[in-house]
Structure formats: structure tokens, C-alpha cells
Write an enzyme that holds these catalytic residues in place. Structure first.
Site, PDB file in Angstrom:
ATOM      1  N   GLU A 144     -10.632   3.708   7.328  1.00 17.78           N
ATOM      2  CA  GLU A 144      -9.587   4.699   7.631  1.00 17.78           C
ATOM      3  C   GLU A 144     -10.246   5.929   8.238  1.00 17.78           C
ATOM      4  OE1 GLU A 144      -6.000   7.154   5.360  1.00 17.78           O
ATOM      5  OE2 GLU A 144      -7.660   6.350   4.193  1.00 17.78           O
ATOM      6  N   GLY A 166      -9.647   8.041  -1.887  1.00 17.81           N
ATOM      7  CA  GLY A 166     -10.247   9.359  -1.757  1.00 17.81           C
ATOM      8  C   GLY A 166     -10.884   9.584  -0.402  1.00 17.81           C
ATOM      9  N   HIS A 178       0.859  -1.195   0.000  1.00 19.00           N
ATOM     10  CA  HIS A 178       0.000   0.000   0.000  1.00 19.00           C
ATOM     11  C   HIS A 178       0.891   1.240   0.000  1.00 19.00           C
ATOM     12  CE1 HIS A 178      -4.032   1.856   1.332  1.00 19.00           C
ATOM     13  NE2 HIS A 178      -3.190   2.869   1.111  1.00 19.00           N
TER      14      HIS A 178
END
Length: 346
Positions: free
Chosen positions: A207, A177, A25
């Protein structure tokens, strides 16, 4: 092989010697080094100022308030990544820098639709990025669809391009996003196309938003969860992740920056590990967060009771969770076992 080395809270220097690391990531635009940015500015006749001024444009400060403020740091580097030459160079340079840091496999992600400001098509952007990989078997691309209101057609085009270049440098899709502003459930329909094309994907979830975002990502068919740290606040979510063996792409420093937790001691990684969740450790954005894989591992080892077995499992988890051929995964795991063979742990 690292022989006769002891891993404990006060002795983490040996982590610097590791050359068997994986980063699943890592965002291209958030990981441009100062060297890369200066080169890209030179290519485009843009004045940069001194290192302090440049770093302030690219990295968050310690008082970053949330994810939305964190995302503001992508504006300047994105301005520099609007030509074929810039995209190719940035990918090539990032791979070089990762290898210098002991990363032998990575999946670099970016959103092709964000690189069209000077007339490039999404396909041209992806072609340039693939050239930057230079036919590497160990560094690949993940194409990000973006959360937003009016970009459904752009996202569909990203999916079609991912299908076109799957196995030719591209290994998966993602959704990135502002998660809280544009909830994951709004994009279920888009990713039905990815499933129809048999394109594997990960989804940024858990997140900035919570359990429901992760549940939706799993329902959509995500094979991994980007971040997913907020799963730790739900016993049901922890059990589902463990039972389904869905890996989390944890990014500790980034999560500190975006105030998922205020202190690393409160980061719930041990709760996830102890309950059988498959955890991987990643950088997210090396420049924005001022980190590297080795810094992430050292931060965790210094803070939590992570012994040698747990650390080895974290590295193996990353190798196994990669969107890579089984032969590549086996090579990565062999490298981990070879490097950690002979290491003794307190």
C-alpha cells in the site's frame, strides 16, 4: 434475479440492486457512520457539532497527501471506542449498515490494543466486538496487530486472543499501520506465533511500501494481501501472486486517497486481472474514504472495460477468498449466481 439488464459504461444503476456482496477489508474505526458517531458521542456526553464539522473529523479531503495523513482520521473515532458498550454497538451498527447496502458477508477488522485507553483489556474488547456480531455466520472479525516500535508484547497478546476466539467470531489476524515507517520485515518473528497456532492471516502490504513488503508478507505465510496494489509495478510479483493464487484485497478509493495513484484511470487493476491475479474489491474505510462496496464497483465499471464476466469473477473471488467455512463460501457463490442469472451484458 436481475433480468434483462445491460451492463455498460453508461448503465450502472443496476449495481444498486445487488444483494450478494462481500467486503473482506473493512476497518471498524474507519467505517463509523455519522449516525453511529452521534450515538457514541451521546453515550459519552461528547458534543459533536453539525454534520460538516463531524465529517471533517472523520473523512479525508480530496487533497489528502499520503497514507500517514489518511491515518490521522482514525484519532477521533478511536476516542469513542474505549468502552464495552461502544465497541459492541459500533460492530452491531456496522453489520446492520452493511446489510442495508447489500453486503451479505464481511470481515470487520480492528486492533484490540488501540481500545485500551479507559482500562479495557484486549480480551474484553474482543468479547464486546463478538457480542456485537450477535452470533452471525456471515459477519466475522479480523484482529489487527499493529506496526510500531514498543508493542511486541501487545501484538503477541493479540495473537493469543485470536487463537482463543478463533471460530467463535474471530476468523483471522492482520498487520496494520504505517507500512513505510515500520517495514513488514520487522514483524516476521511475531507472525511465526500465528503460524504455530494455525491462525490464518492477511497482511497490509504493497500500500505505502512496494514489492519487497509483499514478498515478505508471502514469506510470512499470509493467505491474502491487504491492498497489494503496488504489485502491479513488478512483473515478477504479479507472476508470483498469480501462480500461488494469493488474493489481493484491493481498495480503489482508499488507494486514491493515499496517492498510490493520482487518477482512477491510472489504477492498475486491469493489468492484475489480465495476468491472472485473484483480485477482490473492498472498502477499507467507508467513512474515512466516503465510500461503499457499490460505489467501488460503480467507479471501476465506469472507468475500465469491466464486462459482466469480469464483474462476476470479482464477486466470486471475494466469496472464495473469505476466511469462512466452505459451506458459507458455497452459499455466497450460489447467491451471486442466482442474482446475476439472466443478466445480459454488452
Amino acid at each position: 434475479m436481475l433480468e434483462g439488464v445491460f451492463l455498460n459504461i453508461s448503465n450502472i444503476e443496476w449495481i444498486e440492486k445487488l444483494n450478494c456482496l462481500t467486503d473482506l477489508h473493512v476497518h471498524l474505526d474507519g467505517s463509523l457512520s455519522l449516525e453511529s458517531v452521534r450515538h457514541l458521542c451521546g453515550m459519552q456526553n461528547i458534543e459533536t457539532g453539525d454534520d460538516a464539522e463531524l465529517s471533517a473529523k472523520l473523512s479525508v479531503s480530496s487533497d489528502c497527501k499520503n497514507l500517514n495523513e489518511y491515518l490521522e482520521k482514525f484519532e477521533f473515532p478511536l476516542q469513542l471506542l474505549q468502552t464495552r458498550e461502544a465497541v459492541k454497538y459500533s460492530v452491531c451498527q456496522l453489520v446492520k449498515e452493511q446489510e442495508e447496502q447489500g453486503v451479505i458477508y464481511s470481515e470487520i477488522r480492528f486492533a484490540p490494543q488501540l481500545h485500551m485507553q479507559k482500562g479495557l483489556t484486549q480480551e474484553e474488547v474482543v468479547q464486546a466486538a463478538i457480542k456485537g456480531l450477535d452470533n452471525s455466520d456471515y459477519h466475522k472479525l479480523i484482529l489487527c496487530c499493529m506496526r510500531g516500535l514498543d508493542n511486541e508484547e501487545l501484538n503477541k497478546e493479540t495473537i493469543r486472543i485470536a487463537h482463543r476466539y478463533l471460530g467463535r467470531g474471530v476468523v483471522a489476524l492482520d498487520l496494520a499501520g504505517a507500512e513505510k515507517i515500520y517495514p513488514t520485515k520487522q514483524f516476521v518473528g511475531i507472525f511465526k506465533e500465528a503460524l504455530a497456532y494455525n491462525i490464518p492471516f492477511t497482511i497490509h502490504a504493497g500500500e505505502a511500501d512496494g514489492e519487497e513488503s509483499i514478498k515478505t508478507a508471502i514469506y510470512m505465510g499470509a493467505e491474502r494481501i491487504g491492498h497489494g496494489i503496488r504489485a502491479a509495478w513488478s512483473e515478477d510479483m504479479i507472476k508470483e501472486l498469480a501462480d500461488k493464487k494469493i488474493p489481493l484485497e484491493l481498495c480503489p478509493t482508499s488507494n486514491l486517497n493515499t496517492k498510490v495513484v493520482d487518477n482512477i484511470a491510472d489504477y492498475p487493476i486491469m493489468k492484475l486481472i489480465n495476468n491472472g491475479v485473484k483480485v477482490t474489491i473492498n472498502t477499507d474505510n467507508m467513512m474515512v474514504s466516503g465510500t461503499s462496496i457499490k460505489n467501488e464497483l460503480k467507479l471501476l465499471v465506469q472507468t475500465f472495460p469491466i464486462n459482466g464476466i469480469i464483474l462476476k469473477n470479482l464477486l466470486i473471488n471475494s466469496a472464495e477468498a473469505a476466511f469462512a467455512k466452505d459451506s458459507i463460501k458455497e452459499q455466497l457463490k450460489r447467491k451471486i449466481y442466482e442474482e446475476l442469472d439472466g443478466v445480459t451484458y454488452e
